[in-house]
Design a protein around this motif. Structure first.
Motif: not given
Length: 155
Positions: A43-46, A88, A139, A141-143
């Motif tokens: 997966s990627t962020p987009i 990663w 992290y 980009e962690a929620s």
């Protein structure tokens, strides 16, 4: 890259590849007939996650069985598809094995693998005396789940 195994329940005695495997239902360990794939997703962020590699295993196989080979295949697939730079690799404690770590290192990628907390691990951690030896993990980009404000019983 994320590695995980699952048990997909099937019904009927003539399902090809179906075997009994251990899982938990409602917090209780049970044996169910099903298919037990080992899956590596990329997966990627987009972009949505895609399956980079998948293998069907016997239901009685441990989660980590075959994970190093699957990881090697999945990382090669990702790079052949255009992934560049270091990837990663994330896995839970079922994949805490030298072969999995070696596969990620040979590919030149980073890894984050959970470790079961046991006396040997606690003893190893206790030997780290210097506070500067610890590396903080960020992290970005962690929620974040906001903590609700506490209300007193009188309000």
């Amino acid at each position: 890259m994320d590695i995980d195994s699952l048990l997909h329940r099937v019904y009927g005695k003539k399902k090809q590849g179906a075997r009994f495997g251990h899982t938990k239902v409602g917090g209780y360990p049970v044996r169910l007939r099903g298919l037990s794939p080992l899956v590596a997703t990329l997966s990627t962020p987009i972009a949505a996650p895609v399956i980079a590699a998948m293998r069907l295993r016997s239901g009685s196989a441990g989660s980590g069985r075959g994970a190093a080979g699957l990881l090697t295949q999945a990382l090669a697939t990702a790079k052949a598809a255009g992934a560049s730079g270091r990837l990663w690799v994330r896995a839970d404690s079922a994949y805490h094995a030298g072969a999995v770590v070696t596969a990620a290192c040979k590919a030149g990628d980073w890894f984050s693998i959970a470790v079961v907390n046991n006396p040997a691990i606690r003893a190893a951690i206790a030997t780290i005396d210097d506070d500067d030896a610890w590396t903080p993990v960020r992290y970005p980009e962690a929620s974040r789940i906001p903590t609700p404000a506490r209300r007193s019983r009188l309000s």
